[in-house]
Design a protein around this motif. Structure first.
Motif, PDB file in Angstrom:
ATOM      1  N   VAL A   1      -4.050  15.207  -6.774  1.00 40.18           N
ATOM      2  CA  VAL A   1      -3.977  16.451  -6.013  1.00 40.18           C
ATOM      3  C   VAL A   1      -4.100  16.162  -4.523  1.00 40.18           C
ATOM      4  O   VAL A   1      -3.684  16.964  -3.680  1.00 40.18           O
ATOM      5  N   ASP A   2      -4.676  14.999  -4.212  1.00 35.74           N
ATOM      6  CA  ASP A   2      -4.808  14.532  -2.836  1.00 35.74           C
ATOM      7  C   ASP A   2      -4.745  13.002  -2.886  1.00 35.74           C
ATOM      8  O   ASP A   2      -5.589  12.383  -3.551  1.00 35.74           O
ATOM      9  N   PRO A   3      -3.765  12.370  -2.227  1.00 37.58           N
ATOM     10  CA  PRO A   3      -3.653  10.906  -2.281  1.00 37.58           C
ATOM     11  C   PRO A   3      -4.739  10.245  -1.438  1.00 37.58           C
ATOM     12  O   PRO A   3      -4.493   9.788  -0.312  1.00 37.58           O
ATOM     13  N   LYS A   4      -5.925  10.167  -2.002  1.00 40.89           N
ATOM     14  CA  LYS A   4      -7.076   9.677  -1.254  1.00 40.89           C
ATOM     15  C   LYS A   4      -8.094   9.073  -2.205  1.00 40.89           C
ATOM     16  O   LYS A   4      -8.331   9.599  -3.297  1.00 40.89           O
ATOM     17  N   ILE A   5      -8.687   7.939  -1.808  1.00 41.71           N
ATOM     18  CA  ILE A   5      -9.821   7.346  -2.504  1.00 41.71           C
ATOM     19  C   ILE A   5     -10.885   7.046  -1.462  1.00 41.71           C
ATOM     20  O   ILE A   5     -10.600   6.429  -0.432  1.00 41.71           O
ATOM     21  N   THR A   6     -12.104   7.480  -1.731  1.00 46.08           N
ATOM     22  CA  THR A   6     -13.250   7.213  -0.873  1.00 46.08           C
ATOM     23  C   THR A   6     -14.201   6.274  -1.587  1.00 46.08           C
ATOM     24  O   THR A   6     -14.525   6.488  -2.758  1.00 46.08           O
ATOM     25  N   VAL A   7     -14.626   5.232  -0.894  1.00 46.03           N
ATOM     26  CA  VAL A   7     -15.605   4.278  -1.423  1.00 46.03           C
ATOM     27  C   VAL A   7     -16.769   4.255  -0.447  1.00 46.03           C
ATOM     28  O   VAL A   7     -16.569   4.041   0.757  1.00 46.03           O
ATOM     29  N   ARG A   8     -17.997   4.459  -0.946  1.00 48.54           N
ATOM     30  CA  ARG A   8     -19.149   4.458  -0.053  1.00 48.54           C
ATOM     31  C   ARG A   8     -20.343   3.809  -0.735  1.00 48.54           C
ATOM     32  O   ARG A   8     -20.517   3.914  -1.946  1.00 48.54           O
ATOM     33  N   ASN A   9     -21.134   3.135   0.068  1.00 48.96           N
ATOM     34  CA  ASN A   9     -22.351   2.490  -0.418  1.00 48.96           C
ATOM     35  C   ASN A   9     -23.511   2.955   0.451  1.00 48.96           C
ATOM     36  O   ASN A   9     -23.689   2.467   1.574  1.00 48.96           O
TER      37      ASN A   9
ATOM     38  N   TRP B   1      14.652   2.538  -7.769  1.00 49.23           N
ATOM     39  CA  TRP B   1      15.955   1.955  -7.441  1.00 49.23           C
ATOM     40  C   TRP B   1      16.246   2.228  -5.969  1.00 49.23           C
ATOM     41  O   TRP B   1      16.266   3.383  -5.528  1.00 49.23           O
ATOM     42  N   VAL B   2      16.459   1.154  -5.211  1.00 50.02           N
ATOM     43  CA  VAL B   2      16.805   1.270  -3.796  1.00 50.02           C
ATOM     44  C   VAL B   2      18.301   1.010  -3.666  1.00 50.02           C
ATOM     45  O   VAL B   2      18.801  -0.058  -4.037  1.00 50.02           O
ATOM     46  N   GLN B   3      19.017   1.991  -3.146  1.00 50.01           N
ATOM     47  CA  GLN B   3      20.473   1.929  -3.084  1.00 50.01           C
ATOM     48  C   GLN B   3      20.948   1.037  -1.929  1.00 50.01           C
ATOM     49  O   GLN B   3      20.192   0.716  -1.015  1.00 50.01           O
ATOM     50  N   PRO B   4      22.216   0.606  -1.961  1.00 45.92           N
ATOM     51  CA  PRO B   4      22.744  -0.210  -0.854  1.00 45.92           C
ATOM     52  C   PRO B   4      22.558   0.483   0.494  1.00 45.92           C
ATOM     53  O   PRO B   4      22.823   1.684   0.625  1.00 45.92           O
ATOM     54  N   ASP B   5      22.081  -0.269   1.463  1.00 48.31           N
ATOM     55  CA  ASP B   5      21.864   0.202   2.839  1.00 48.31           C
ATOM     56  C   ASP B   5      20.831   1.328   2.910  1.00 48.31           C
ATOM     57  O   ASP B   5      20.758   2.039   3.923  1.00 48.31           O
ATOM     58  N   GLU B   6      19.995   1.476   1.894  1.00 51.97           N
ATOM     59  CA  GLU B   6      18.952   2.499   1.906  1.00 51.97           C
ATOM     60  C   GLU B   6      17.643   1.912   2.432  1.00 51.97           C
ATOM     61  O   GLU B   6      17.310   0.762   2.170  1.00 51.97           O
ATOM     62  N   THR B   7      16.921   2.738   3.172  1.00 50.24           N
ATOM     63  CA  THR B   7      15.597   2.363   3.662  1.00 50.24           C
ATOM     64  C   THR B   7      14.556   3.286   3.042  1.00 50.24           C
ATOM     65  O   THR B   7      14.740   4.509   3.022  1.00 50.24           O
ATOM     66  N   ARG B   8      13.492   2.700   2.528  1.00 50.32           N
ATOM     67  CA  ARG B   8      12.347   3.463   2.036  1.00 50.32           C
ATOM     68  C   ARG B   8      11.162   3.215   2.963  1.00 50.32           C
ATOM     69  O   ARG B   8      10.940   2.092   3.422  1.00 50.32           O
ATOM     70  N   ASN B   9      10.360   4.268   3.197  1.00 51.50           N
ATOM     71  CA  ASN B   9       9.220   4.174   4.111  1.00 51.50           C
ATOM     72  C   ASN B   9       7.957   4.664   3.424  1.00 51.50           C
ATOM     73  O   ASN B   9       7.998   5.565   2.565  1.00 51.50           O
ATOM     74  N   ALA B  10       6.825   4.089   3.823  1.00 54.70           N
ATOM     75  CA  ALA B  10       5.534   4.528   3.301  1.00 54.70           C
ATOM     76  C   ALA B  10       4.448   4.155   4.294  1.00 54.70           C
ATOM     77  O   ALA B  10       4.645   3.293   5.174  1.00 54.70           O
ATOM     78  N   ARG B  11       3.282   4.759   4.127  1.00 56.14           N
ATOM     79  CA  ARG B  11       2.161   4.515   5.038  1.00 56.14           C
ATOM     80  C   ARG B  11       0.854   4.562   4.259  1.00 56.14           C
ATOM     81  O   ARG B  11       0.656   5.418   3.388  1.00 56.14           O
ATOM     82  N   LEU B  12      -0.035   3.632   4.598  1.00 52.88           N
ATOM     83  CA  LEU B  12      -1.387   3.598   4.043  1.00 52.88           C
ATOM     84  C   LEU B  12      -2.355   3.448   5.203  1.00 52.88           C
ATOM     85  O   LEU B  12      -2.147   2.621   6.094  1.00 52.88           O
ATOM     86  N   ALA B  13      -3.421   4.237   5.198  1.00 55.75           N
ATOM     87  CA  ALA B  13      -4.427   4.169   6.254  1.00 55.75           C
ATOM     88  C   ALA B  13      -5.809   3.970   5.644  1.00 55.75           C
ATOM     89  O   ALA B  13      -6.113   4.494   4.572  1.00 55.75           O
ATOM     90  N   LEU B  14      -6.635   3.201   6.344  1.00 53.07           N
ATOM     91  CA  LEU B  14      -8.016   2.982   5.932  1.00 53.07           C
ATOM     92  C   LEU B  14      -8.912   3.328   7.117  1.00 53.07           C
ATOM     93  O   LEU B  14      -8.746   2.780   8.212  1.00 53.07           O
ATOM     94  N   THR B  15      -9.857   4.223   6.888  1.00 54.15           N
ATOM     95  CA  THR B  15     -10.798   4.656   7.925  1.00 54.15           C
ATOM     96  C   THR B  15     -12.205   4.280   7.513  1.00 54.15           C
ATOM     97  O   THR B  15     -12.652   4.636   6.420  1.00 54.15           O
ATOM     98  N   VAL B  16     -12.908   3.583   8.384  1.00 50.66           N
ATOM     99  CA  VAL B  16     -14.282   3.156   8.133  1.00 50.66           C
ATOM    100  C   VAL B  16     -15.256   4.195   8.684  1.00 50.66           C
ATOM    101  O   VAL B  16     -15.038   4.747   9.764  1.00 50.66           O
ATOM    102  N   HIS B  17     -16.319   4.442   7.918  1.00 49.79           N
ATOM    103  CA  HIS B  17     -17.314   5.423   8.377  1.00 49.79           C
ATOM    104  C   HIS B  17     -18.657   5.094   7.728  1.00 49.79           C
ATOM    105  O   HIS B  17     -18.760   4.235   6.839  1.00 49.79           O
TER     106      HIS B  17
ATOM    107  N   GLY C   1     -18.922   3.114   4.369  1.00 50.78           N
ATOM    108  CA  GLY C   1     -17.931   3.780   3.539  1.00 50.78           C
ATOM    109  C   GLY C   1     -16.550   3.678   4.145  1.00 50.78           C
ATOM    110  O   GLY C   1     -16.379   3.288   5.310  1.00 50.78           O
ATOM    111  N   LEU C   2     -15.550   4.026   3.331  1.00 51.22           N
ATOM    112  CA  LEU C   2     -14.180   4.054   3.827  1.00 51.22           C
ATOM    113  C   LEU C   2     -13.379   5.081   3.049  1.00 51.22           C
ATOM    114  O   LEU C   2     -13.708   5.438   1.914  1.00 51.22           O
ATOM    115  N   ASP C   3     -12.331   5.551   3.700  1.00 51.65           N
ATOM    116  CA  ASP C   3     -11.339   6.425   3.078  1.00 51.65           C
ATOM    117  C   ASP C   3      -9.997   5.709   3.070  1.00 51.65           C
ATOM    118  O   ASP C   3      -9.565   5.199   4.110  1.00 51.65           O
ATOM    119  N   LEU C   4      -9.346   5.685   1.910  1.00 50.33           N
ATOM    120  CA  LEU C   4      -7.959   5.239   1.794  1.00 50.33           C
ATOM    121  C   LEU C   4      -7.092   6.471   1.605  1.00 50.33           C
ATOM    122  O   LEU C   4      -7.316   7.266   0.690  1.00 50.33           O
TER     123      LEU C   4
END
Length: 324
Positions: free
Chosen positions: A231-239, A304-320, A245-248
């Motif tokens: 429901v939200d593309p996020k994982i939080t790990v904290r000690n 499947w990635v088609q000829p001359d196709e570009t796929r993009n994605a992003r991942l961020a990690l925040t420390v707290h 802690g961090l958020d992905l």
């Protein structure tokens, strides 16, 4: 203010990107691997490093695909592309364990607070671009893959972040935006990929496992499961014990799943000899973590990635701090 410095470690050029909230080190010549993420005020490390760390460029010993992968695996944060997990023979060639990109040498340049890296793979017709940016307490990787060929190519694609102590410990808590968990039967006898559970439950050897909590080191325990239906593309790990802690967070359109793997002294013999302790989180296009043919057969989640196709994605990690 973000600063980028260069130093040499075991023959590799290592870039150190420093902001007021984070110090990151990455190796462009080894797939752009992020080998270290530290909180500057106390030097607390977030990523796990293999016992051998960043090795010099040496000949690879004979061995199976996993052993060959581990020969030059320093731990840390890597791209998995165009294969994920077990080696596979695809499009007329063997694709290695976790794919070629993690080993590919990238050209690089600094642009302000970012490092821009580019490479062309050999065993698949892709150009890969990675833009690594450190801004305050956040590091992000914007990645694109472009198919140079005249035919469509089937791939798996993800980012694997391997976490260790002091973030990882018996007090560590994991929160996830996933709603569904699929256990991996190769890690848990008697389980089935269709044993669907609500987060944070998964099937264990003797009882149900709470994926929200982890065990301490040398607990003779391992887990492998796949998180889906976010429901939200996020994982939080904290000690709380380390006040760390961090958020992905990531692009769920490109990577709708996440692999969850915990090792705590369970695997005997090579490579951890009963002393491995890490948590690997892998936002991915596909599951399970056993190569492209199993991903096609079990989840029908290859791309499947088609000829001359570009796929993009992003991942961020925040420390707290763990309380934030």
């Amino acid at each position: 203010m973000t600063e980028v410095e260069t130093h040499t470690e075991r023959g590799w050029d290592v870039l150190r990107i420093r902001s007021e909230g984070l110090v990151a080190e990455l190796v462009p010549g080894l797939g752009g691997t992020v080998t270290s993420l530290r909180r500057p005020d106390d030097d607390a490390e977030l990523l796990w490093r293999t016992p051998w760390g960043l090795r010099p460029l040496t000949p690879t010993l004979p061995g199976n695909a996993e052993a060959s992968m581990l020969d030059h695996f320093p731990g840390g944060w890597q791209t998995l592309f165009p294969n994920g997990g077990d080696t596979a023979h695809a499009h007329g060639v063997e694709w290695g364990y976790n794919g070629e990109t993690r080993l590919a040498p990238f050209d690089w340049q600094v642009d302000g607070s970012s490092v821009i890296m580019n490479t062309r793979l050999v065993r698949s017709p892709f150009r890969v671009t990675k833009i690594v940016t450190v801004d305050g307490p956040t590091i992000s990787i914007e990645e694109s893959v472009h198919n140079d060929a005249n035919e469509a190519v089937e791939v798996m694609w993800g980012q694997q972040v391997v976490l260790g102590a002091p973030l990882l410990g018996p007090d560590t808590v994991i929160e996830s935006g996933a709603t569904i968990v699929h256990p991996d039967p190769t890690a848990t006898s008697g389980a089935n990929y269709n044993d669907v559970m609500p987060w944070p439950r998964s099937v264990g050897e003797d009882s149900m496992i709470n994926l929200r909590r982890v065990v301490g080191p040398r607990a003779d325990h391992a887990r492998l499961a796949y998180l889906t239906d976010f429901v939200d593309p996020k994982i939080t790990v904290r000690n709380p014990a380390a006040d760390l802690g961090l958020d992905l967070t990531w692009d769920a359109e490109a990577w709708p799943y996440a692999w969850y793997a915990l090792e705590s002294g369970h695997r005997r013999g090579f490579p951890w000899f009963g002393d491995g302790y890490f948590l690997a989180l892998t936002p991915s296009s596909s599951w399970p973590a056993h190569g492209i043919h199993d991903a096609r057969r079990i989840s029908k989640a290859t791309v499947w990635v088609q000829p001359d196709e570009t796929r993009n994605a992003r991942l961020a990690l925040t420390v707290h701090a763990s309380t934030e």
